[in-house]
Scaffold this motif. Structure first.
Motif, PDB file in Angstrom:
ATOM      1  N   GLY A   1       0.822  -1.207   0.000  1.00  0.00           N
ATOM      2  CA  GLY A   1       0.000   0.000   0.000  1.00  0.00           C
ATOM      3  C   GLY A   1       0.853   1.253   0.000  1.00  0.00           C
ATOM      4  O   GLY A   1       2.089   1.197   0.077  1.00  0.00           O
ATOM      5  N   TRP A   2       0.188   2.378  -0.072  1.00  0.00           N
ATOM      6  CA  TRP A   2       0.888   3.656  -0.040  1.00  0.00           C
ATOM      7  C   TRP A   2       1.335   3.984   1.385  1.00  0.00           C
ATOM      8  O   TRP A   2       0.620   3.718   2.353  1.00  0.00           O
ATOM      9  N   HIS A   3       2.513   4.553   1.504  1.00  0.00           N
ATOM     10  CA  HIS A   3       3.018   4.957   2.823  1.00  0.00           C
ATOM     11  C   HIS A   3       2.096   5.975   3.477  1.00  0.00           C
ATOM     12  O   HIS A   3       1.942   5.979   4.705  1.00  0.00           O
ATOM     13  N   MET A   4       1.466   6.812   2.686  1.00  0.00           N
ATOM     14  CA  MET A   4       0.530   7.785   3.243  1.00  0.00           C
ATOM     15  C   MET A   4      -0.705   7.104   3.841  1.00  0.00           C
ATOM     16  O   MET A   4      -1.313   7.626   4.778  1.00  0.00           O
ATOM     17  N   PHE A   5      -1.075   5.945   3.340  1.00  0.00           N
ATOM     18  CA  PHE A   5      -2.184   5.187   3.920  1.00  0.00           C
ATOM     19  C   PHE A   5      -1.825   4.756   5.344  1.00  0.00           C
ATOM     20  O   PHE A   5      -2.674   4.734   6.239  1.00  0.00           O
ATOM     21  N   GLU A   6      -0.558   4.409   5.537  1.00  0.00           N
ATOM     22  CA  GLU A   6      -0.063   4.044   6.880  1.00  0.00           C
ATOM     23  C   GLU A   6      -0.217   5.216   7.851  1.00  0.00           C
ATOM     24  O   GLU A   6      -0.713   5.054   8.977  1.00  0.00           O
ATOM     25  N   LEU A   7       0.229   6.397   7.427  1.00  0.00           N
ATOM     26  CA  LEU A   7       0.160   7.564   8.304  1.00  0.00           C
ATOM     27  C   LEU A   7      -1.284   7.987   8.545  1.00  0.00           C
ATOM     28  O   LEU A   7      -1.640   8.411   9.655  1.00  0.00           O
ATOM     29  N   ALA A   8      -2.118   7.856   7.526  1.00  0.00           N
ATOM     30  CA  ALA A   8      -3.538   8.169   7.707  1.00  0.00           C
ATOM     31  C   ALA A   8      -4.170   7.235   8.736  1.00  0.00           C
ATOM     32  O   ALA A   8      -4.992   7.656   9.564  1.00  0.00           O
ATOM     33  N   THR A   9      -3.789   5.963   8.710  1.00  0.00           N
ATOM     34  CA  THR A   9      -4.309   5.008   9.689  1.00  0.00           C
ATOM     35  C   THR A   9      -3.911   5.408  11.106  1.00  0.00           C
ATOM     36  O   THR A   9      -4.719   5.333  12.038  1.00  0.00           O
ATOM     37  N   ALA A  10      -2.672   5.854  11.267  1.00  0.00           N
ATOM     38  CA  ALA A  10      -2.199   6.259  12.593  1.00  0.00           C
ATOM     39  C   ALA A  10      -2.954   7.459  13.133  1.00  0.00           C
ATOM     40  O   ALA A  10      -3.089   7.630  14.352  1.00  0.00           O
ATOM     41  N   LEU A  11      -3.466   8.301  12.245  1.00  0.00           N
ATOM     42  CA  LEU A  11      -4.175   9.513  12.660  1.00  0.00           C
ATOM     43  C   LEU A  11      -5.694   9.352  12.658  1.00  0.00           C
ATOM     44  O   LEU A  11      -6.400  10.170  13.260  1.00  0.00           O
ATOM     45  N   TYR A  12      -6.193   8.314  12.035  1.00  0.00           N
ATOM     46  CA  TYR A  12      -7.625   8.219  11.749  1.00  0.00           C
ATOM     47  C   TYR A  12      -8.495   8.326  13.003  1.00  0.00           C
ATOM     48  O   TYR A  12      -9.493   9.063  13.017  1.00  0.00           O
ATOM     49  N   PHE A  13      -8.163   7.602  14.045  1.00  0.00           N
ATOM     50  CA  PHE A  13      -9.017   7.588  15.229  1.00  0.00           C
ATOM     51  C   PHE A  13      -8.828   8.824  16.104  1.00  0.00           C
ATOM     52  O   PHE A  13      -9.380   8.901  17.200  1.00  0.00           O
ATOM     53  N   HIS A  14      -8.080   9.798  15.594  1.00  0.00           N
ATOM     54  CA  HIS A  14      -7.856  11.047  16.324  1.00  0.00           C
ATOM     55  C   HIS A  14      -8.365  12.265  15.554  1.00  0.00           C
ATOM     56  O   HIS A  14      -8.084  13.393  15.946  1.00  0.00           O
ATOM     57  N   VAL A  15      -9.109  12.054  14.460  1.00  0.00           N
ATOM     58  CA  VAL A  15      -9.466  13.197  13.614  1.00  0.00           C
ATOM     59  C   VAL A  15     -10.397  14.187  14.305  1.00  0.00           C
ATOM     60  O   VAL A  15     -10.507  15.338  13.860  1.00  0.00           O
ATOM     61  N   ASP A  16     -11.066  13.768  15.372  1.00  0.00           N
ATOM     62  CA  ASP A  16     -11.902  14.711  16.108  1.00  0.00           C
ATOM     63  C   ASP A  16     -11.277  15.103  17.443  1.00  0.00           C
ATOM     64  O   ASP A  16     -11.935  15.670  18.314  1.00  0.00           O
ATOM     65  N   ASP A  17      -9.986  14.831  17.576  1.00  0.00           N
ATOM     66  CA  ASP A  17      -9.263  15.166  18.804  1.00  0.00           C
ATOM     67  C   ASP A  17      -8.805  16.625  18.755  1.00  0.00           C
ATOM     68  O   ASP A  17      -8.321  17.081  17.719  1.00  0.00           O
TER      69      ASP A  17
END
Length: 340
Positions: free
Chosen positions: A250-266
């Motif tokens: 997969g794309w490396h940016m998909f990895e970073l998006a996953t790391a941030l995903y559950f914090h998008v409303d933080d």
């Protein structure tokens, strides 16, 4: 014997324990205590031998990965460990294989089973709660998460894939194709017509943006694909990475998006976003043009979770998570389309 898949999760777990007791006999350890740790996708058991050494025994869900795909996952984990990344050691069976196929009358089909060395550490999720969202500590944590992701990508890029290596792909077809890897998200019954139309528009744009972005050695390769708090352990100053079940290309940016995903409303999202980028760039280059695609990859990550709940709609977990995933996907789609 009642049908296994009609039983409660607790009843299924009891049967999995029977299989675990049989499976552990394939390794040169004298098992003492065997206890269930988690039963969600795979069944994970803590195994403590009579000398006090602890292991994680995984019974894999049926038909999620082929034998060659599971072997490839374990080979990659072993390669990362030998390159200095904190991952669980893979314990070969008595025959030398990295996993075994085990049958038991309590389970309706044979299951793949592997044994990993136990990693001692504190889950990042628990650490975040204990920190009470202290800004400096959160920034430090996400810098280390970014650096760990970069190390995984860089050290993997230097690794020659073994012959026969096979994993699924988090590519355009695997996310946006007719049969996405985690399920047909647009078929989710809880979506209303307005939301479905929004997602279709965003998907059309995403396909074009992904085609323009392309797949190169610099932006695409093997990724863990599940950089979420429960899969990150802290041991002193080190971050350790577990659960490679969803790993693929997969794309490396998909990895970073996953790391941030559950914090998008933080409230600390901007802090986290800046810190993870800073940490990543300490170990691997990431062009600004790639980073600017974060809204695209956050949207794509959210689509996969819609597919996940759609294919598990009968479970209580999926039912409870569906409203949140729909709301979040709407928000991320609008943000990606600059319509928020």
């Amino acid at each position: 014997m009642a049908d296994f898949y009609q039983q409660s999760a607790e009843e299924q777990a009891e049967r999995m324990l029977d299989l675990a007791r049989t499976a552990v006999e394939h390794w040169d350890i004298e098992a003492g205590d065997i206890a269930l740790i988690k039963y969600r996708e795979n069944a994970v058991f803590s195994v403590t031998d009579t000398s006090g050494h602890r292991y994680a025994l995984r019974i894999h869900r049926s038909e999620y990965h082929s034998d060659s795909e599971l072997l490839s996952e374990l080979q990659w984990m072993d390669a990362l460990l030998h390159k200095g990344v904190g991952t669980p050691p893979v314990i070969p069976s008595r025959s030398g294989s990295l996993f075994v196929i085990v049958e038991h009358p309590a389970i309706p089909e044979p299951r793949q089973v592997d044994l990993l060395g136990w990693l001692h550490g504190d889950p990042v999720g628990a650490i975040e709660e204990a920190q009470s969202r202290n800004g400096d500590e959160v920034a430090d944590l996400f810098r280390r998460i970014g650096k760990l992701a970069a190390e995984v990508h860089s050290k993997t890029a230097d690794w020659s894939l073994p012959e026969g290596f096979a994993r699924h792909a988090w590519d355009a077809e695997g996310i946006l194709g007719d049969d996405p890897f985690w399920g047909r998200f647009l078929d989710l019954a809880a979506l209303d017509d307005q939301t479905r139309a929004l997602l279709v528009r965003a998907c059309d744009k995403a396909r074009q943006d992904l085609a323009n972005f392309g797949m190169t050695e610099q932006n695409y390769g093997l990724i863990h694909a599940d950089f979420v708090p429960e899969n990150l352990l802290q041991r002193g100053e080190d971050l350790l990475l577990i659960d490679f079940d969803d790993a693929g290309f997969g794309w490396h940016m998909f990895e970073l998006a996953t790391a941030l995903y559950f914090h998008v409303d933080d409230p600390n999202l901007d802090l986290m976003r800046n810190a993870i980028l800073e940490g990543y760039r300490t170990a691997r280059a990431l062009p600004e043009s790639d980073w600017e695609l974060l809204p695209l990859f956050l949207f794509l990550r959210s689509l996969t979770y819609l597919g996940w709940v759609h294919t598990r709609h009968e479970t209580e977990t999926a039912r409870s998570l569906t409203p949140m995933f729909i709301d979040r996907t709407q928000m991320l789609a609008l943000n990606y389309l600059n319509e928020s």
